[in-house]
Design a protein around this motif. Sequence first.
Motif, PDB file in Angstrom:
ATOM      1  N   MET A 176      18.103  -5.541   3.288  1.00 19.09           N
ATOM      2  CA  MET A 176      18.840  -6.767   3.076  1.00 19.09           C
ATOM      3  C   MET A 176      17.877  -8.658   3.410  1.00 19.09           C
ATOM      4  N   LEU A 177      17.519  -8.259   4.391  1.00 17.31           N
ATOM      5  CA  LEU A 177      16.609  -9.635   4.911  1.00 17.31           C
ATOM      6  C   LEU A 177      15.373  -9.863   4.022  1.00 17.31           C
ATOM      7  N   ALA A 178      14.975  -8.546   3.146  1.00 21.73           N
ATOM      8  CA  ALA A 178      13.641  -9.356   2.307  1.00 21.73           C
ATOM      9  C   ALA A 178      14.215  -9.598   1.232  1.00 21.73           C
ATOM     10  N   VAL A 179      15.916  -9.109   0.618  1.00 23.69           N
ATOM     11  CA  VAL A 179      16.612 -10.012  -0.523  1.00 23.69           C
ATOM     12  C   VAL A 179      16.620 -11.681   0.170  1.00 23.69           C
ATOM     13  N   LEU A 180      17.297 -11.554   1.341  1.00 20.77           N
ATOM     14  CA  LEU A 180      17.895 -12.920   1.560  1.00 20.77           C
ATOM     15  C   LEU A 180      15.906 -13.994   2.123  1.00 20.77           C
ATOM     16  N   ILE A 181      15.327 -13.248   2.061  1.00 17.32           N
ATOM     17  CA  ILE A 181      13.734 -13.842   2.115  1.00 17.32           C
ATOM     18  C   ILE A 181      13.115 -14.552   1.107  1.00 17.32           C
ATOM     19  N   THR A 182      13.304 -14.113   0.289  1.00 20.49           N
ATOM     20  CA  THR A 182      12.345 -14.104  -1.127  1.00 20.49           C
ATOM     21  C   THR A 182      13.447 -14.503  -2.030  1.00 20.49           C
ATOM     22  N   LEU A 183      14.646 -14.845  -1.793  1.00 16.73           N
ATOM     23  CA  LEU A 183      15.468 -14.809  -3.102  1.00 16.73           C
ATOM     24  C   LEU A 183      14.870 -16.325  -3.950  1.00 16.73           C
ATOM     25  N   THR A 184      14.979 -17.349  -2.979  1.00 20.77           N
ATOM     26  CA  THR A 184      13.966 -18.345  -3.217  1.00 20.77           C
ATOM     27  C   THR A 184      12.745 -18.523  -3.008  1.00 20.77           C
ATOM     28  N   PRO A 185      11.757 -19.710  -3.737  1.00 25.32           N
ATOM     29  CA  PRO A 185      10.737 -19.681  -3.156  1.00 25.32           C
ATOM     30  C   PRO A 185      10.985 -20.988  -1.662  1.00 25.32           C
ATOM     31  N   GLY A 186      11.904 -21.427  -1.140  1.00 26.87           N
ATOM     32  CA  GLY A 186      11.361 -22.293  -0.240  1.00 26.87           C
ATOM     33  C   GLY A 186      11.855 -21.512   1.361  1.00 26.87           C
ATOM     34  N   ARG A 187      13.029 -19.835   0.670  1.00 24.04           N
ATOM     35  CA  ARG A 187      12.575 -19.365   1.863  1.00 24.04           C
ATOM     36  C   ARG A 187      11.612 -18.175   1.988  1.00 24.04           C
ATOM     37  N   ARG A 188      10.763 -17.862   1.302  1.00 21.45           N
ATOM     38  CA  ARG A 188       9.847 -17.019   1.016  1.00 21.45           C
ATOM     39  C   ARG A 188       8.643 -17.854   1.890  1.00 21.45           C
ATOM     40  N   ASN A 189       8.486 -19.507   1.049  1.00 22.79           N
ATOM     41  CA  ASN A 189       7.667 -20.642   1.720  1.00 22.79           C
ATOM     42  C   ASN A 189       7.553 -20.527   3.613  1.00 22.79           C
TER      43      ASN A 189
END
Length: 175
Positions: free
Chosen positions: A1-14
């Motif tokens: 679930m956290l993998a999806v949350l982290i990669t959901l938007t470019p801002g979170r990913r960065n």
Amino acid sequence: MLAVLITLTPGRRNEFIDCQKAKVRIAVLPIMDVKTHWNSTLELLEHAYRLREFTPKWLLNPIYAEYWPLFTTQDEWTIVKYVMELLRPFRYWTLWMLKRHTLTLHYVITVYNEMFHRMDGVMRALAKKKTQWNEDLFFTVKLARQKLSKYYAEVTPTRGMLPMSAHILDPFRKL
């Protein structure tokens, strides 16, 4: 679930990648999906384990505070590490057999015996422990051993051409 949350938007990913700066040469993200082979589960666990120190740093951002309950606890990481150690020899034998470009039938009994030996050792170690996760893992390994025994019985008949053919084909024994 956290993998999806982290990669959901470019801002979170960065933001997650920024947590890794100065600690790793190449920042990575959690894997959301992997190949469907059994050992892809081990790859996923190993990747998540390598990222375990960066996830809480990312979750410290007040924006993501509601996701903190999704983070894996230290006890859960201990279980993940134990499962990874349990599965590594199986991955080794799987990849070793896949990479062989010759006949492997004569190796089957040796490989199965190594797997049985590994499972028996794990079960002996877990039998002494009384925490719930150890008991659950013991039960899981016991079921896996039963399944492996079933496969072993199918490839090693007590008599017939299969064992004889394996010995004949063995390039080291040569009859």
